[in-house]
Design a protein around this motif. Structure first.
Motif, PDB file in Angstrom:
ATOM      1  N   UNK A 200       0.831  -1.197   0.000  1.00 26.03           N
ATOM      2  CA  UNK A 200       0.000   0.000   0.000  1.00 26.03           C
ATOM      3  C   UNK A 200       0.873   1.258   0.000  1.00 26.03           C
ATOM      4  N   UNK A 201       1.952   1.214   0.750  1.00 30.38           N
ATOM      5  CA  UNK A 201       2.882   2.340   0.806  1.00 30.38           C
ATOM      6  C   UNK A 201       3.490   2.584  -0.578  1.00 30.38           C
ATOM      7  N   UNK A 202       3.894   1.515  -1.252  1.00 29.78           N
ATOM      8  CA  UNK A 202       4.476   1.616  -2.591  1.00 29.78           C
ATOM      9  C   UNK A 202       3.463   2.190  -3.577  1.00 29.78           C
ATOM     10  N   UNK A 203       2.214   1.703  -3.502  1.00 38.34           N
ATOM     11  CA  UNK A 203       1.177   2.179  -4.409  1.00 38.34           C
ATOM     12  C   UNK A 203       0.893   3.664  -4.226  1.00 38.34           C
ATOM     13  N   UNK A 204       1.003   4.150  -2.974  1.00 35.67           N
ATOM     14  CA  UNK A 204       0.726   5.553  -2.677  1.00 35.67           C
ATOM     15  C   UNK A 204       1.910   6.463  -2.980  1.00 35.67           C
ATOM     16  N   UNK A 205       3.057   5.874  -3.303  1.00 32.97           N
ATOM     17  CA  UNK A 205       4.218   6.673  -3.664  1.00 32.97           C
ATOM     18  C   UNK A 205       5.037   7.183  -2.505  1.00 32.97           C
TER      19      UNK A 205
END
Length: 279
Positions: A200-205
């Motif tokens: 989720x952190x990766x997806x949010x940038x």
């Protein structure tokens, strides 16, 4: 006496004030020695679940609240990120946010999650993390049952610690942590929890995530995402500390009021995301 350690940011979570397992005195020792310009309370600070079942509030728990309020009044930026054991904060935050405001308790800002920028410019997502615990989100009855069992293990652990003190043994060995980290399914749960948060952190940038919830302090690199779990003040007595260069460290607070060790920013090996887990 240990000299005061000046640092940029402190992250602490899962204090569980209002429970017998809360190690408030150890936390007070830590807060006397570590001062920062930013203090993040990453959820489950006051355990409303336990207080609804039975009122338990010794003076040390009030002292923790007073200490934090005093720091906020003295100019330290204090942010309270709500957890699943203090849900009323989320309700109040949503109510006020809908009216275009924000929720503040004295000088403390209360949020559901937020973003912290480190001294070296990284954007770190700060969330308690309970939304990535499937049982907490979709099977509340199972979570509450597990909470009772966890409370029993903590009670047994308190007797074990008292015996250690009588024998002069300096140890924070935790029965509940031992059981949790030896059961295969519990280990798998922790791994999946870390993977979900990192994805989720990766997806949010974002560059990384700071969380709590599972009472398992950890620093690791998950496929380029920096995962930080600040642990708890029930079993391990740990906090995450950022220095003025932006480097993160885990501080383990010992039973005699001294840090046991400080773990550096990242483990040397980067762990890849498990595609089957996060799919």
């Amino acid at each position: 006496m240990l000299e005061t350690a000046n640092c940029r940011t402190i992250f602490i979570s899962d204090i569980h004030l209002g429970t017998k397992g809360c190690q408030a005195e150890a936390l007070l020792d830590f807060l006397r020695h570590y001062r920062a310009t930013h203090l993040y309370l990453v959820g489950d600070i006051i355990d409303l679940w336990a207080l609804r079942r039975r009122w338990y509030w010794p003076s040390a728990h009030s002292t923790v609240i007073q200490k934090i309020l005093r720091q906020a009044r003295n100019g330290i930026r204090v942010v309270y990120v709500q957890g699943n054991h203090d849900p009323i904060l989320g309700f109040l935050h949503s109510l006020l946010e809908a009216e275009g405001g924000g929720l503040h308790f004295g000088d403390i800002r209360i949020v559901t999650d937020c973003v912290h920028e480190t001294a070296d410019g990284r954007r770190i997502w700060v969330t308690h993390g309970d939304q990535f615990d499937v049982s907490a989100r979709y099977a509340v009855w199972l979570t509450r049952l597990g909470d009772r069992g966890y409370g029993l293990l903590l009670a047994l652990n308190r007797y074990h610690q008292r015996l250690n003190r009588l024998l002069g043994i300096r140890s924070r060995w935790s029965l509940s942590a031992f059981v949790k980290h030896r059961i295969k399914k519990a280990v798998q749960f922790i791994s999946q929890y870390e993977q979900f948060l990192a994805l989720r952190c990766h997806q949010a940038g974002y560059d990384g995530v700071v969380c709590g919830h599972i009472h398992h302090a950890e620093i690791k690199n998950l496929a380029g995402v920096q995962y930080f779990n600040d642990g708890d003040w029930v079993e391990s007595c740990t906090a995450l500390v950022e220095d003025f260069d932006g480097q993160m460290h885990l501080v383990h607070w010992g039973p005699d009021g001294l840090p046991v060790d400080q773990r550096p920013l990242l483990d040397p090996q980067s762990v890849a995301l498990d595609e089957e887990v996060v799919a």
